[in-house]
Design an enzyme around this catalytic site. Structure first.
Site, PDB file in Angstrom:
ATOM      1  CG  ASP A 240      -5.792  -8.052   4.655  1.00 50.42           C
ATOM      2  OD1 ASP A 240      -6.325  -7.698   3.426  1.00 50.42           O
ATOM      3  OD2 ASP A 240      -4.487  -8.285   4.473  1.00 50.42           O
TER       4      ASP A 240
HETATM    5  P1  NAP Z   1      -3.775  -4.314   5.649  1.00 49.71           P
HETATM    6  O1  NAP Z   1      -4.743  -5.430   5.443  1.00 49.71           O
HETATM    7  O2  NAP Z   1      -2.383  -4.275   5.103  1.00 49.71           O
HETATM    8  O3  NAP Z   1      -4.282  -2.922   5.051  1.00 49.71           O
HETATM    9  C1  NAP Z   1      -3.783  -1.732   5.361  1.00 49.71           C
HETATM   10  C2  NAP Z   1      -4.498  -0.656   4.606  1.00 49.71           C
HETATM   11  O4  NAP Z   1      -4.098   0.591   5.115  1.00 49.71           O
HETATM   12  C3  NAP Z   1      -4.216  -0.912   3.146  1.00 49.71           C
HETATM   13  O5  NAP Z   1      -5.253  -1.031   2.348  1.00 49.71           O
HETATM   14  C4  NAP Z   1      -3.877   0.571   2.496  1.00 49.71           C
HETATM   15  O6  NAP Z   1      -4.935   0.981   1.627  1.00 49.71           O
HETATM   16  C5  NAP Z   1      -4.279   1.504   3.713  1.00 49.71           C
HETATM   17  N1  NAP Z   1      -3.018   2.508   3.806  1.00 49.71           N
HETATM   18  C6  NAP Z   1      -1.584   2.188   3.805  1.00 49.71           C
HETATM   19  N2  NAP Z   1      -1.079   3.536   4.001  1.00 49.71           N
HETATM   20  C7  NAP Z   1      -2.065   4.577   4.241  1.00 49.71           C
HETATM   21  C8  NAP Z   1      -1.967   5.882   4.623  1.00 49.71           C
HETATM   22  N3  NAP Z   1      -0.840   6.621   4.579  1.00 49.71           N
HETATM   23  N4  NAP Z   1      -3.238   6.436   5.013  1.00 49.71           N
HETATM   24  C9  NAP Z   1      -4.186   5.549   4.906  1.00 49.71           C
HETATM   25  N5  NAP Z   1      -4.328   4.520   4.501  1.00 49.71           N
HETATM   26  C10 NAP Z   1      -3.385   3.855   4.130  1.00 49.71           C
HETATM   27  O7  NAP Z   1      -3.654  -3.943   7.127  1.00 49.71           O
HETATM   28  P2  NAP Z   1      -4.294  -4.743   8.445  1.00 49.71           P
HETATM   29  O8  NAP Z   1      -5.711  -4.499   8.273  1.00 49.71           O
HETATM   30  O9  NAP Z   1      -3.624  -3.967   9.610  1.00 49.71           O
HETATM   31  O10 NAP Z   1      -3.861  -6.223   8.437  1.00 49.71           O
HETATM   32  C11 NAP Z   1      -2.655  -6.540   8.501  1.00 49.71           C
HETATM   33  C12 NAP Z   1      -2.348  -7.632   7.461  1.00 49.71           C
HETATM   34  O11 NAP Z   1      -0.822  -7.848   7.715  1.00 49.71           O
HETATM   35  C13 NAP Z   1      -3.132  -8.978   7.492  1.00 49.71           C
HETATM   36  O12 NAP Z   1      -3.256  -9.611   6.408  1.00 49.71           O
HETATM   37  C14 NAP Z   1      -2.030  -9.708   8.531  1.00 49.71           C
HETATM   38  O13 NAP Z   1      -2.288 -11.234   8.341  1.00 49.71           O
HETATM   39  C15 NAP Z   1      -0.764  -9.398   7.932  1.00 49.71           C
HETATM   40  N6  NAP Z   1       0.248  -9.532   9.142  1.00 49.71           N
HETATM   41  C16 NAP Z   1       0.427  -9.030  10.040  1.00 49.71           C
HETATM   42  C17 NAP Z   1       1.269  -9.426  11.108  1.00 49.71           C
HETATM   43  C18 NAP Z   1       1.368  -8.971  12.509  1.00 49.71           C
HETATM   44  O14 NAP Z   1       2.072  -9.480  13.318  1.00 49.71           O
HETATM   45  N7  NAP Z   1       0.693  -7.915  12.767  1.00 49.71           N
HETATM   46  C19 NAP Z   1       2.190 -10.523  10.819  1.00 49.71           C
HETATM   47  C20 NAP Z   1       2.050 -11.168   9.327  1.00 49.71           C
HETATM   48  C21 NAP Z   1       1.190 -10.609   8.657  1.00 49.71           C
HETATM   49  P3  NAP Z   1      -4.519   2.260   0.682  1.00 49.71           P
HETATM   50  O15 NAP Z   1      -3.215   1.743  -0.361  1.00 49.71           O
HETATM   51  O16 NAP Z   1      -5.787   2.231  -0.414  1.00 49.71           O
HETATM   52  O17 NAP Z   1      -4.602   3.340   1.141  1.00 49.71           O
END
Ligand code: NAP
Length: 468
Positions: A396
């Site tokens: 994301d």
């Molecule tokens: P993300 O958009 O959730 O993407 C994580 C990706 O990691 C997934 O597409 C997944 O794809 C891959 N993944 C999962 N396990 C894996 C593994 N073992 N090895 C390799 N790949 C793996 O994560 P992000 O880019 O860090 O974004 C964070 C999201 O969380 C945002 O939407 C944000 O708004 C939300 N959020 C964050 C917070 C905060 O405080 N940090 C708070 C609220 C919401 P596969 O399944 O294809 O592997």
């Protein structure tokens, strides 16, 4: 025993140490020192309270020391054994206990007001009744709200938003009923009204958190953190304990600021988070990922070759790196690249992972030098001058639809401009979407290479390939 003046002074010292703790925690470099300040401050506050109101019977001492030993022991064990990815639910579980403590203290003050110096049974000071009723309402709300947040984050409940019919109307009716009960209690001091407030707040806490989706849950946890702080400050007034008032106010205001920062980084309004209904779970993510356009796929050797020959590589870690615990292998990879003369930097999105500072903590754990780690606004313009953007388990936070697609749930969220780099490498296990459940256009671009596999395993394979 110590005098009230000495106690006030010691509480002030504890308060200053808590502020220094928060200051320290704002940076990974000073976080350990900040934690130490916090622990010393808490030690001073507890010892001062014991010295101020030292009980004369041994039963009370056994209860106090037993309680501190048992609670402290369980807390230390959990903090040592919890996985980084489980931290948000641990925090939610702890907040539920703060809420419950607020309910117990308010009940104790109601039934034994003379012990708190706030009157006698049946004749409690009006101010104490107000503090008690607000404290119990926030405490009970925080208790059930945090339990629901825990269940959603821990997978005991679906992370999907659950939309109950006429929920806004029900919340408003329950909220107004609670205000009426609080008013009635403060004029009558009737214990039945006290328990009616408690039950209503317990129900409202659960009902308000159930419709909120898993993607917004970290904001909710931080909001409940803030509430638990205000509940503690309320108890502080009831107990006449300055340290508790200061600590409660610090937790309350820092939790509110953190919720605001998280909302801003996700481009969500605080009100829309509270109203619920956003985001999805992995099932909806998988559905969003159904797309049969071809993607360019590579192996660890291809990635190693590309990066070895690059001038500058920017690493973008995300949730998948945390799940796979790939940070140590990642640092090893960066070390090898640096030996080859490649400039390596890390770009951290403010909401990468599942809690604020998630990536910073993991990189610090792997001893990544702080001066190689940059925040979004400080590094975003550098992608255009870099040869490779190495995206490891992030999705994301790199999605350009946040900049262009007004219908996207992440529209308006600032994202890392990885597509400006010469080549974008994505390590992920498959084509699944990220937390917001939206497809990432970048996977299909010409300058993108997908490295399918577990983040740790793939990075270790790259390390091996770099060694040859
Ligand atoms: P993300 O958009 O959730 O993407 C994580 C990706 O990691 C997934 O597409 C997944 O794809 C891959 N993944 C999962 N396990 C894996 C593994 N073992 N090895 C390799 N790949 C793996 O994560 P992000 O880019 O860090 O974004 C964070 C999201 O969380 C945002 O939407 C944000 O708004 C939300 N959020 C964050 C917070 C905060 O405080 N940090 C708070 C609220 C919401 P596969 O399944 O294809 O592997």
């Amino acid at each position: 025993m110590i005098s009230a003046d000495i106690a006030a002074l010691l509480y002030l010292v504890a308060g200053v140490l808590f502020i220094m703790a928060l200051r320290g925690l704002s940076n990974p470099r000073s976080a350990q020192q900040g934690n130490r300040f916090g622990m010393i401050g808490m030690g001073i506050a507890i010892l001062t309270t014991l010295a101020l109101a030292a009980p004369s019977d041994w039963v009370s001492w056994v209860l106090i020391i037993g309680g501190i030993g048992l609670g402290g022991g369980i807390g230390a064990y959990m903090a040592r054994t919890v996985k980084m990815t489980d931290m948000p639910q641990l925090v939610a579980a702890f907040h539920s206990l703060v809420g419950l403590a607020a309910v117990f203290v308010a009940a104790a003050a109601l039934y034994a007001p003379e012990a708190f110096g706030i009157g006698i049974p049946g004749d409690i000071h009006a101010q104490a009744l107000v503090e008690m009723s607000i404290g119990v309402a926030i405490g009970a709300f925080t208790f059930t709200g945090s339990i629901i947040a825990f269940a959603k984050l821990n997978g005991n409940m679906s992370g999907k938003p659950i939309i109950l019919p006429a929920r806004h109307a029900i919340h408003i009716v329950l909220g107004v009923a609670m205000l009426v009960l609080v008013w009635a209690f403060t004029v009558s001091a009737d214990p039945w009204l006290f328990w009616a407030i408690t039950v209503l707040a317990l129900v409202l806490g659960g009902l308000m958190i159930i419709p909120i989706g898993g993607a917004d849950m970290p904001v909710v946890v931080s909001m409940l953190n803030s509430y638990s702080g205000w509940a503690a400050a309320g108890i502080g007034f009831t107990l006449g304990n300055t340290a508790l008032i200061i600590t409660g106010a610090l937790v309350g205001s820092s939790g509110a600021i953190l919720s605001y920062i998280m909302c801003k980084a996700m481009n969500r309004s605080f009100i829309s988070v509270i109203l619920g209904g956003f985001g999805g779970d992995s099932a909806s993510s998988a559905a969003a990922a159904e797309d049969d356009r071809p993607v360019k796929q590579g192996a660890a050797e291809d990635a190693a070759f590309l990066m070895k020959n690059a001038g500058k590589v920017i690493i973008v870690p995300g949730y998948g790196m945390a799940v796979a615990q790939a940070q140590h292998a990642l640092r090893e990879m960066a070390d090898l690249l640096k030996k080859e003369g490649v400039t390596v930097k890390y770009a951290i999105h403010p909401v990468a992972g599942r809690m604020p500072g998630h990536m910073n903590v993991l990189l610090a754990e792997a001893n990544v030098p702080y001066d190689e780690v940059f925040e979004l606004e400080d590094i975003n313009s550098e992608f255009a001058q870099s040869d490779v953007a190495f995206v490891i388990g992030a999705n994301d936070v790199t999605n350009p639809s946040a900049k262009t697609d007004k219908t996207s749930p992440i529209y308006g969220m600032p994202v890392l401009n990885v597509e400006d780099a010469g080549t974008v490498l994505f390590i992920k296990r498959g084509m699944a979407a990220g937390y917001a459940g939206v497809q990432n256009e970048l996977f299909y671009r010409d300058n993108t290479m997908m490295l399918f596999g577990d983040a740790k395993k793939m990075t270790e394979d790259i390390v091996k390939a770099l060694g040859h």
